[in-house]
Scaffold this active site. Structure first.
Site, PDB file in Angstrom:
ATOM      1  N   HIS A  56      -1.570  24.634  22.315  1.00  0.00           N
ATOM      2  CA  HIS A  56      -2.428  25.789  22.028  1.00  0.00           C
ATOM      3  C   HIS A  56      -2.321  26.841  23.128  1.00  0.00           C
ATOM      4  CE1 HIS A  56      -6.078  23.704  24.134  1.00  0.00           C
ATOM      5  NE2 HIS A  56      -5.641  24.637  24.922  1.00  0.00           N
ATOM      6  N   ASP A  76     -10.761  33.798  25.755  1.00  0.00           N
ATOM      7  CA  ASP A  76     -11.617  32.976  24.901  1.00  0.00           C
ATOM      8  C   ASP A  76     -12.917  32.560  25.594  1.00  0.00           C
ATOM      9  OD1 ASP A  76     -10.298  31.390  26.728  1.00  0.00           O
ATOM     10  OD2 ASP A  76      -9.128  30.303  25.258  1.00  0.00           O
ATOM     11  N   GLU A 128      -5.287  26.629  17.974  1.00  0.00           N
ATOM     12  CA  GLU A 128      -4.893  25.229  17.869  1.00  0.00           C
ATOM     13  C   GLU A 128      -3.802  25.056  16.808  1.00  0.00           C
ATOM     14  OE1 GLU A 128      -5.979  23.298  20.079  1.00  0.00           O
ATOM     15  OE2 GLU A 128      -8.146  23.033  20.124  1.00  0.00           O
ATOM     16  N   ASN A 173      -1.440  20.203  23.410  1.00  0.00           N
ATOM     17  CA  ASN A 173      -0.976  20.243  22.012  1.00  0.00           C
ATOM     18  C   ASN A 173      -0.294  21.568  21.686  1.00  0.00           C
ATOM     19  OD1 ASN A 173      -3.075  22.023  21.922  1.00  0.00           O
ATOM     20  ND2 ASN A 173      -4.329  20.868  20.472  1.00  0.00           N
TER      21      ASN A 173
HETATM   22  C1  F6R Z   1      -8.248  28.977  28.640  1.00  0.00           C
HETATM   23  C2  F6R Z   1      -7.363  28.806  27.500  1.00  0.00           C
HETATM   24  C3  F6R Z   1      -6.681  27.536  27.235  1.00  0.00           C
HETATM   25  C4  F6R Z   1      -6.085  26.891  28.502  1.00  0.00           C
HETATM   26  C5  F6R Z   1      -5.387  25.594  28.156  1.00  0.00           C
HETATM   27  C6  F6R Z   1      -4.847  24.917  29.388  1.00  0.00           C
HETATM   28  O1  F6R Z   1      -8.774  30.260  28.688  1.00  0.00           O
HETATM   29  O2  F6R Z   1      -7.224  29.707  26.757  1.00  0.00           O
HETATM   30  O3  F6R Z   1      -5.648  27.769  26.301  1.00  0.00           O
HETATM   31  O4  F6R Z   1      -5.182  27.790  29.068  1.00  0.00           O
HETATM   32  O5  F6R Z   1      -6.265  24.736  27.513  1.00  0.00           O
HETATM   33  O6  F6R Z   1      -5.881  24.524  30.213  1.00  0.00           O
HETATM   34  P1  F6R Z   1      -5.597  23.917  31.664  1.00  0.00           P
HETATM   35  O7  F6R Z   1      -5.064  25.024  32.476  1.00  0.00           O
HETATM   36  O8  F6R Z   1      -6.931  23.468  32.153  1.00  0.00           O
HETATM   37  O9  F6R Z   1      -4.646  22.803  31.477  1.00  0.00           O
END
Ligand code: F6R
Length: 534
Positions: free
Chosen positions: A138, A67, A143, A136
């Site tokens: 995701h 992403d 989401e 959450n």
């Molecule tokens: C990042 C992504 C997100 C993160 C998620 C966790 O490329 O796709 O889904 O993996 O938000 O983020 P951290 O590792 O910072 O807790």
């Protein structure tokens, strides 16, 4: 979904890097799916080191990132383009033209997504996808929603994700509210997936992921349909603070466990008037404990048989009831239910004398014989609740009838009730024995303690009864060893408080078997502690 539970973030990063390294070694031209965020940074550091040491080669690999924020300039230090260059691409021998990240500068984001999806397809799909998980649930930026878009798409970020990302931006206005992200089906088409979760802030969602059915409110649960997903998480993310409840015929026990530490224990009388009343009183107690200890998951140990999620028990008013659903009315946390003997075995295996073994069988000696089987640190569950070892038939010829309907069940010979019955018969047949005098002095009744009083007084009749009882106990244990080959047998129940008097002669009878015979250290608390660990 397989789980690799790591002690800490370093171990998590190491485990993840070993998997990525094996992928590259086995297939140097692998297509890797990459994630950003704080969690994979340790993994990327390890990969950089392995690349420097010549252990892995990125030169033939292709990468697709999950992403990117939208809109965002590649030069923005918060863009995922910038992140990937900083943490990986600029430090390994990757061919930069083979790295792909959705373009946050694209004029037409919808077309950008279509092209990105097509490009992944043209490359034959992703071999190994690395994922993090949002608080959450995701994955990528998929989401929670009623309906999840399956392919790469432009999406709005939720308030909670914007909030979680705010730590990276100087002002709130700068935080992007949209992103381009691979869809759930893009991710699920990957051949192999590793999902990384670290830290206490992820423990709630990891609990939900492991305990919930597949649902779009927790997008990561979609991964459960994939045949090759490994969740790699550290203890903080995996456990959090857990509440265990052990529902018994007389008392309900509660235990709070954080990691491997018991924080709190209490108990109340079992409210047996009605099912609703019992659930309500237990829930009220739970709610108090939950608010005090910031509990993340609740485990319930129940007597009786569990079949298709419904519990049927005799000593509490559970007549084919869905306990998890009943408690969910009051408690808004992931709830797991299992049989109380299984919970006790799990408690002993994780927090008690069995914690140094992977495979144990716990045998509780009381009115009957209860059992729990732990294989590779997990409860071994059958179609219904498992481990009814007390009903293993040890006498097929003229077996004593058992209330279960069979004849010759082990518990009719080796439970404490059986011992008392055998001792009472022997006392009546030997009226000049010390055992009989004790029986008479106690209103023509015997109990476990009185039998040991007679043994301590040197009564040969009592000794003979106990020796025969131990033979029966050993016979059943031998069958269990032959069938399950556990590393240890853990005995629990009041009779085991006699320690050496039971364990030494039992070990002697089992000396030809390669198994440790131990006495439970958790005893009555094992059920609630094990429920917490469910
Ligand atoms: C990042 C992504 C997100 C993160 C998620 C966790 O490329 O796709 O889904 O993996 O938000 O983020 P951290 O590792 O910072 O807790």
């Amino acid at each position: 979904m397989r789980v690799i539970l790591c002690e800490n973030y370093e171990e998590l990063s190491l485990q993840a890097s070993k998997i990525v390294a094996s992928q590259l070694i086995l297939k140097p031209e692998s297509i890797l799916g990459l994630a950003t965020g704080s969690t994979p940074i340790g993994l990327y550091e390890n990969l950089v080191k392995m690349n420097e040491m010549g252990e892995i080669d990125f030169s033939k690999a292709t990468t697709f990132n999950l992403d990117e924020y939208y809109p965002i300039k590649k030069s923005n230090s918060q863009s995922y383009d910038y992140f990937m260059n900083k943490h990986l691409f600029s430090k390994v021998n990757i061919n930069k033209s083979k790295t792909h990240i959705p373009n946050g500068e694209a004029i037409d984001p919808v077309k950008e997504c279509e092209d990105y999806e097509l490009l992944i397809k043209q490359h034959g799909g992703i071999d190994l996808q690395i994922l993090g998980i949002g608080q959450n649930g995701h994955i990528g930026f998929n989401e929670p929603d009623f309906n999840l878009n399956s392919v790469t798409h432009l999406t709005n970020l939720t308030e909670s994700t914007i909030e979680a990302n705010s730590r990276f931006f100087e002002s709130r206005e700068e935080i992007p509210t949209k992103a381009l992200t691979m869809g759930i089906s893009t991710i699920l088409k990957s051949k192999k997936i590793i999902l990384l979760a670290s830290g206490a802030s992820k423990s709630k969602v990891v609990g939900e992921l492991l305990n919930s059915e597949i649902n779009t409110n927790i997008p990561a649960t979609m991964l459960k349909v994939h045949p090759d997903v490994i969740l790699i998480c550290d203890r903080d993310a995996y456990s959090g603070v857990r509440l265990g409840v052990d529902i018994g015929g007389t008392n309900v026990k509660f235990a709070v466990v954080e990691g491997n530490t018991v924080k709190f224990k209490t108990q109340t009388k079992t409210e047996k008037e009605s099912f609703e009343k019992l659930i309500k009183t237990i829930s009220q107690q739970c709610i108090d404990i939950i608010s005090q200890y910031k509990i993340k998951t609740v485990g319930i140990g129940t007597p009786g048989i569990i079949s298709n999620g419904k519990v049927k028990a005799t000593n509490v008013p559970f007549d084919n009831v869905d306990l998890a659903k009943a408690f969910k009315k009051y408690i808004d946390l992931p709830i797991t239910v299992d049989n109380d003997a299984n919970c006790a075995a799990l408690g002993e295996a994780q927090l008690g004398v069995g914690s140094q073994y992977d495979n144990i069988v716990m045998i509780t000696l009381g009115t009957g014989i209860g059992g729990g089987i732990i294989t590779h640190k997990h409860i071994c569950d059958g179609k219904t609740s498992n481990g009814e070892i007390g009903h293993m038939i040890i006498n097929a010829v003229d077996g004593i009838p058992c209330p279960c309907g069979q004849k010759g069940c082990w518990e009719q010979y080796a439970s404490v009730s059986a011992l008392i019955r055998q001792a009472t018969n022997a006392a009546l047949e030997n009226k000049n024995s010390t055992l009989y005098s004790i029986y008479e002095e106690n209103s023509n009744q015997l109990n476990g303690e009185l039998i040991f009083e007679a043994i301590d007084a040197g009564c040969p009749v009592a000794n003979q009864v106990f020796s025969t009882y131990l033979d029966y106990l050993a016979v059943g244990i031998k069958s269990i060893i032959k069938i399950l080959s556990p590393e240890a047998i853990v005995l629990a129940g009041a009779i085991t408080l006699q320690n050496d008097k039971i364990i030494t002669p039992l070990r002697e009878r089992l000396k030809d078997y390669d198994v440790d015979i131990l006495i439970s250290t958790l005893q009555n608390d094992a059920g609630a502690l094990g429920a917490a660990m469910l």
